[in-house]
Design an enzyme around this catalytic site. Sequence first.
Site, PDB file in Angstrom:
ATOM      1  N   ASP A   5       0.829  -1.200   0.000  1.00 39.67           N
ATOM      2  CA  ASP A   5       0.000   0.000   0.000  1.00 39.67           C
ATOM      3  C   ASP A   5       0.871   1.261   0.000  1.00 39.67           C
ATOM      4  OD1 ASP A   5      -1.871   1.975   0.510  1.00 39.67           O
ATOM      5  OD2 ASP A   5      -2.370   1.276   2.528  1.00 39.67           O
TER       6      ASP A   5
ATOM      7  N   HIS B 282      -4.086   4.487   6.178  1.00 37.40           N
ATOM      8  CA  HIS B 282      -2.946   3.993   5.406  1.00 37.40           C
ATOM      9  C   HIS B 282      -1.646   4.402   6.080  1.00 37.40           C
ATOM     10  CE1 HIS B 282      -5.687   3.124   2.001  1.00 37.40           C
ATOM     11  NE2 HIS B 282      -6.302   4.226   2.415  1.00 37.40           N
TER      12      HIS B 282
END
Length: 560
Positions: free
Chosen positions: A189, A362
Amino acid sequence: MKIMPLGGVRENGKNMYVVEVDDEIYILDCGLMYPENELLGIDVVIPDFSYLEKNIDRVVGIFLTHGHADAIGALNYFVKQHSVPVFGSALTIALAKLNVKADSKTKRFNDFHVIDKDTTIDFKHASVSFFKTTHSIPDSLGIVIKTNVGSVVYTGDFKFDQSATPEYQSDFARLAQIGQDHVLALLSDSANAESPYKMASERDIGSSILDTFQYHDGRIIVASVASNIARIQQVINAAAKSGRKVILTGRDLEKIIRTAMRLKRLALPTPDILVPLKEMRRLAPEKTVILETGKMGEPIKALQKMATNRHRSIRIKSGDLVYITTTPSHAMETTVAKTKDMIYRAGAEVKAVSDDIHASGHGNKDDLQLMLNLIKPTYLIPIQGEYRLLAAHAKIAHEMGMPYENIFITSKGDVLDYHKNQMHLANQVDVGNTMIDGIGVGDIGNIVLRDRKMLSEDGIFVAVITINRKKRMIVSHPQITTRGFVYIKTSHDLIRESAKLVTKTVQNNLDNKEFDWSHLKQDIREALSSFLFEQTRRRPVILPVIMEVNQNRRRTASKS
């Protein structure tokens, strides 16, 4: 072995990655993306399934990391055509079922398989296992595909939060164990790779929400993504502690909350904390929290409707606080700014969680480095983010000693081929975007979007004329209509000259012995286009409509 992104690179959302091991295909996530401004009228964008459709007999399954739309939103479009096994955690599968069952064409699909962090599934050429990650929704998992040449690890969306509650905690021991075995490639990610800031813990975010609730005296309208279970739990907890009730605005949100409650992934502090929308009027403003997630889980458009009195049941008014608990992507910043302006015009205040603290689901630079140190991959494939984010992730890895030749910043359709102990970029497969507009799937292409853009910018110009082709004469003079181009009542001269130009062009074609309908229409378009651009510096969409009188049959035919 081959690795191929079909989405999720150089864009926000639409995660879908293919790992091929000999004759088996493993699909990692099947997500959608919400359209940016230039995609006029488009509801959502999903990956292009063409490559998978050609190789569907090789697909062993779809493996889902979490229950957000960027990971599961396109699943119903895929299983509509192809019945393949779908694997995911309990909450992820439950949310995926809500999507699939809501579509009349896929509601019978039931090839779902619930797995957890301890599950290992053996296939002919590889085994698939999972590990717990921290994200803004419970039951998030990373995926490990173990082959005889090493493992491919896919993180899904993740961050590290040392104070996370048990259902959100990352499994550090498992990550270290995976890193002890040979990890060939890490798909990691990158959505927050540019951020140098330390991310606030979920406990800090919960405290910030509670402070906001306690210090505002009026009604609070909370905007959140529907599947952000962590944020919804914090909002419900803060409402209970500040003596407020929570009103849910939509059936989709209610279904998600009921599903999370049934699986014990969300808990109500008091049984009566949720109040039906129809009972909102009996609550005092200072006792009210309205939780708005909007259609398909995106709350910003719903706030715009509330601010402009177009929402079906709620109007933003003076004394309200609109509290945005979703951190928007960079692509949405302009839209969010315009929405805030609308809210202030309606007399309310606006506050966002991100005003006070750095909140994200994130990982930042430190988290990405920790993941690399734990997993120890030979190759890194940054995913989930626009190009600058993928490049920032590559730079982070290079700073840790990974050579750039071992880092692949890919585009959709790139094929990474591991052959003779070396990963290299092989041929591309043709992959585009599939756009969803209403019930249409993939029937909107670049030409339609170009026409929509032209219509939105310069409008449409319609010229209608009737002819008698046998007598080679014009029966009625041109009728001109425009929409979004000029105001007819103040543009008489322009309309009159345009009509003369159409008459002249049509008569020239009628006088030509080799009369052709397509030539006539094209000549009208070209003549009007040049004239209108010369007069206005605009290029409207020009639509000539030619009516033909057939006296023998006493009917009128039209050509447009």
